[in-house]
Design an enzyme around this catalytic site. Structure first.
Site, mmCIF file in Angstrom:
data_model
loop_
_atom_site.group_PDB
_atom_site.id
_atom_site.type_symbol
_atom_site.label_atom_id
_atom_site.label_comp_id
_atom_site.label_asym_id
_atom_site.label_seq_id
_atom_site.Cartn_x
_atom_site.Cartn_y
_atom_site.Cartn_z
ATOM 1 C CB VAL A 196 64.758 47.379 -21.018
ATOM 2 C CG1 VAL A 196 63.301 47.034 -20.699
ATOM 3 C CG2 VAL A 196 65.206 46.636 -22.272
ATOM 4 C CB CYS B 261 68.485 41.418 -27.640
ATOM 5 S SG CYS B 261 68.305 42.955 -26.739
ATOM 6 C CE LYS C 118 69.796 48.472 -33.233
ATOM 7 N NZ LYS C 118 68.386 48.172 -33.185
ATOM 8 C CD GLU D 187 70.924 47.973 -27.486
ATOM 9 O OE1 GLU D 187 71.867 48.759 -27.688
ATOM 10 O OE2 GLU D 187 71.058 46.848 -26.997
ATOM 11 C CG ASP E 238 70.691 51.121 -11.563
ATOM 12 O OD1 ASP E 238 70.268 50.812 -12.692
ATOM 13 O OD2 ASP E 238 71.767 50.689 -11.087
ATOM 14 C CG PHE F 228 64.583 41.830 -39.241
ATOM 15 C CD1 PHE F 228 64.331 43.094 -38.728
ATOM 16 C CD2 PHE F 228 65.414 40.990 -38.518
ATOM 17 C CE1 PHE F 228 64.892 43.504 -37.534
ATOM 18 C CE2 PHE F 228 65.980 41.387 -37.330
ATOM 19 C CZ PHE F 228 65.712 42.650 -36.832
HETATM 20 C C1 UGA Z 1 66.140 43.157 -30.969
HETATM 21 C C2 UGA Z 1 64.695 43.017 -31.477
HETATM 22 O O1 UGA Z 1 64.593 43.539 -32.793
HETATM 23 C C3 UGA Z 1 63.723 43.768 -30.560
HETATM 24 O O2 UGA Z 1 62.394 43.543 -30.996
HETATM 25 C C4 UGA Z 1 63.883 43.230 -29.137
HETATM 26 O O3 UGA Z 1 63.046 43.880 -28.222
HETATM 27 C C5 UGA Z 1 65.324 43.431 -28.689
HETATM 28 O O4 UGA Z 1 66.192 42.715 -29.597
HETATM 29 C C6 UGA Z 1 65.452 42.884 -27.299
HETATM 30 O O5 UGA Z 1 65.311 41.662 -27.114
HETATM 31 O O6 UGA Z 1 65.555 43.664 -26.356
HETATM 32 P P1 UGA Z 1 68.048 45.006 -31.175
HETATM 33 O O7 UGA Z 1 68.956 44.034 -30.513
HETATM 34 O O8 UGA Z 1 68.055 46.418 -30.719
HETATM 35 O O9 UGA Z 1 66.515 44.524 -31.061
HETATM 36 O O10 UGA Z 1 68.464 45.026 -32.693
HETATM 37 P P2 UGA Z 1 67.803 44.726 -34.108
HETATM 38 O O11 UGA Z 1 67.432 45.985 -34.770
HETATM 39 O O12 UGA Z 1 66.781 43.682 -34.019
HETATM 40 O O13 UGA Z 1 69.088 44.120 -34.860
HETATM 41 C C7 UGA Z 1 69.741 42.947 -34.383
HETATM 42 C C8 UGA Z 1 70.914 42.586 -35.261
HETATM 43 O O14 UGA Z 1 70.455 42.145 -36.535
HETATM 44 C C9 UGA Z 1 71.867 43.741 -35.549
HETATM 45 O O15 UGA Z 1 73.177 43.254 -35.497
HETATM 46 C C10 UGA Z 1 71.483 44.184 -36.952
HETATM 47 O O16 UGA Z 1 72.520 44.811 -37.647
HETATM 48 C C11 UGA Z 1 71.095 42.863 -37.561
HETATM 49 N N1 UGA Z 1 70.171 42.988 -38.714
HETATM 50 C C12 UGA Z 1 68.906 43.417 -38.506
HETATM 51 C C13 UGA Z 1 70.599 42.634 -39.975
HETATM 52 O O17 UGA Z 1 71.757 42.238 -40.199
HETATM 53 N N2 UGA Z 1 69.708 42.713 -41.023
HETATM 54 C C14 UGA Z 1 68.437 43.145 -40.835
HETATM 55 O O18 UGA Z 1 67.664 43.178 -41.837
HETATM 56 C C15 UGA Z 1 68.024 43.496 -39.554
#
Ligand code: UGA
Length: 435
Positions: A16, A260, A321, A155, A35, A249
């Site tokens: 971030v 997160c 992911k 991410e 940092d 999603f």
């Molecule tokens: C998440 C949020 O999407 C961001 O908006 C937020 O800013 C961030 O957390 C944070 O709090 O900093 P991130 O952790 O990078 O982002 O990952 P995502 O893309 O949201 O995926 C999260 C998890 O859900 C992963 O394990 C992914 O594989 C899973 N996922 C996501 C699914 O299984 N299916 C989906 O349709 C989408």
């Protein structure tokens, strides 16, 4: 854009902080990233970033070259002229799930008495509700405003999300300070919500909790599809045409993970319990995710049941992911832990994932070594290179013929023509009337 440039200090260079610093420099501001880890900063300055994030290295390099992006461990001398100080510090989960605020408290303690007046402290860290007030009280400087400005960076696409946000949320008790923070995001054409700090902090937690609940729902629906003989991909397609549900999603998978969702849902659940109004849906989403990870591991192990020898399972993907090297709370690692205890021989390939030594897991640096002699292959991360695999990559290389595709990246029909069985949760099709 002269005149609208500002002196900005960003404290913390995680994904971030580093993304925020590099992107604010890209927008024309003069940014100093701080940092405590000197070795990490030295590596960044030499072009070796601590994380894999699309487009970030280019921005960091360009910012340094233009002179608008600097790095230092010297917190106090960096803030002397600051218009804005961004807090991008870790808030890991404590033993009871609640967010550990010690990094923020420590930094605020150091900043106390050293910030120029009219400076705005902008908190981007994910923090318990009411933290802006707590930070302002600790600082005790009436002329320094504390504003909440949560990040919504995914991410893997953090740079893109920063430069093209879907919304900017600013929580400020002082409208002028809120406006000043909003003006930093020069040229963003998205809704900007200026609200109070408590609402802004709540938005951050509820956004992540809602998304985590959505995926828990989808994954539980996939298990239901296994029971009734429905195809989860068809079912989700059918749901997605309803604009109230939407198409984003809705992808089933091996469970949600990362730095997160697990941390933030636990923190929200812990604070809701502590406040006497538990968010039971969030508790359920967390429990359902744990159960789903176990369910997916069992699907892989069921494919091993016919072998009399200790099966060799080839795993494709370790990060939580695609497009990130992050394995924090990766479902892949939780699944592998169960496979190893089966006991199976587990070999894994992931071009980028950063993994500490995982008991019983052998890491290969190429796909062929993972596939060769594997009784079962499990795809656990949706890296594009796995999406592009064809049946000929597996047949003749694997010993068995079952591929468990937890990310729905393979064309099941095409693989079946080559005698390969692709198994995915929610697509196993035992008809309900045959049970
Ligand atoms: C998440 C949020 O999407 C961001 O908006 C937020 O800013 C961030 O957390 C944070 O709090 O900093 P991130 O952790 O990078 O982002 O990952 P995502 O893309 O949201 O995926 C999260 C998890 O859900 C992963 O394990 C992914 O594989 C899973 N996922 C996501 C699914 O299984 N299916 C989906 O349709 C989408």
């Amino acid at each position: 854009m002269p005149g609208s440039q500002h002196e900005i200090v960003v404290i913390g260079t995680g994904y971030v902080g580093l993304t925020t610093g590099a992107c604010l420099a890209r927008l024309g501001h003069r940014v100093t990233c701080v940092d405590i880890d000197a070795a990490k900063l030295a590596a960044i300055e030499e072009g070796r970033l601590p994380i894999h994030e699309d487009g970030l290295l280019e921005l960091v390099t360009a910012g340094q070259k233009a002179g608008g992006l600097k790095f230092t461990t010297d917190l106090l001398s960096s803030v002397g002229e600051a218009d804005f100080v961004f807090l991008c510090l870790p808030t890991p989960a404590g033993p009871d799930g609640s967010a550990d605020m010690s990094s923020i408290v420590d930094v605020i303690g150091q900043l106390k008495g050293h910030l120029p007046s009219e400076c705005v402290v902008v908190n981007k860290s994910t923090v318990p509700v009411n933290s802006a007030k707590m930070i302002a009280d600790l600082l005790g400087e009436p002329r320094v405003d504390v504003v909440s400005n949560p990040e919504f960076l995914r991410e893997g696409s953090a740079v893109e999300d920063f430069l093209n946000p879907d919304r900017i949320v600013i929580g400020s008790d002082d409208p002028l300070a809120g406006e000043r923070v909003g003006a930093l995001y020069l040229g963003s054409r998205c809704p900007v919500l200026v609200t109070d700090p408590v609402s802004a902090e709540t938005i951050k937690y509820l956004a992540n909790a809602f998304l985590a609940m959505k995926i828990s729902f989808v994954n539980q629906a996939a298990e239901f599809c296994d029971v009734v003989g429905a195809d989860v991909l068809e079912v989700m397609r059918g749901l997605s045409y309803d604009p109230r549900i939407g198409s984003e999603f809705l992808n089933p998978g091996p469970g949600w993970g990362g730095s997160c969702f697990p941390k933030d849902t636990r923190a929200l659940a812990a604070s809701a319990r502590a406040l006497g109004r538990p968010m039971t849906l969030v508790d359920e989403a967390i429990g359902a995710n744990d159960e789903h990870i176990a369910y997916v591991a069992n699907v892989i192990l069921e494919a091993c049941e016919s072998f009399e020898h200790r099966p060799k399972i080839g795993v494709l993907g370790l990060s939580f992911k695609a497009n990130t090297d992050d394995t924090r709370e990766s479902p892949a690692l939780a699944i592998i832990d169960r496979l190893v205890r089966y006991p199976a021989e587990v070999v894994a390939y992931d071009r980028l994932a950063r993994v500490e030594d995982t008991a019983g897991l052998a890491r290969c640096d190429n796909l062929t070594d993972v596939l060769t002699g594997a009784d079962v292959v499990a795809i656990l991360t949706e890296w594009p290179e796995f999406t592009e695999l064809s049946p000929s990559d597996f047949s003749g290389t694997m010993r068995g013929n079952t591929i468990v595709d937890t990310r729905y990246v393979l064309d099941t029909g095409l693989f079946a023509e080559s005698g390969l069985r692709v198994v995915s949760v929610g697509r196993q099709r035992p008809r309900i009337d045959k049970r």
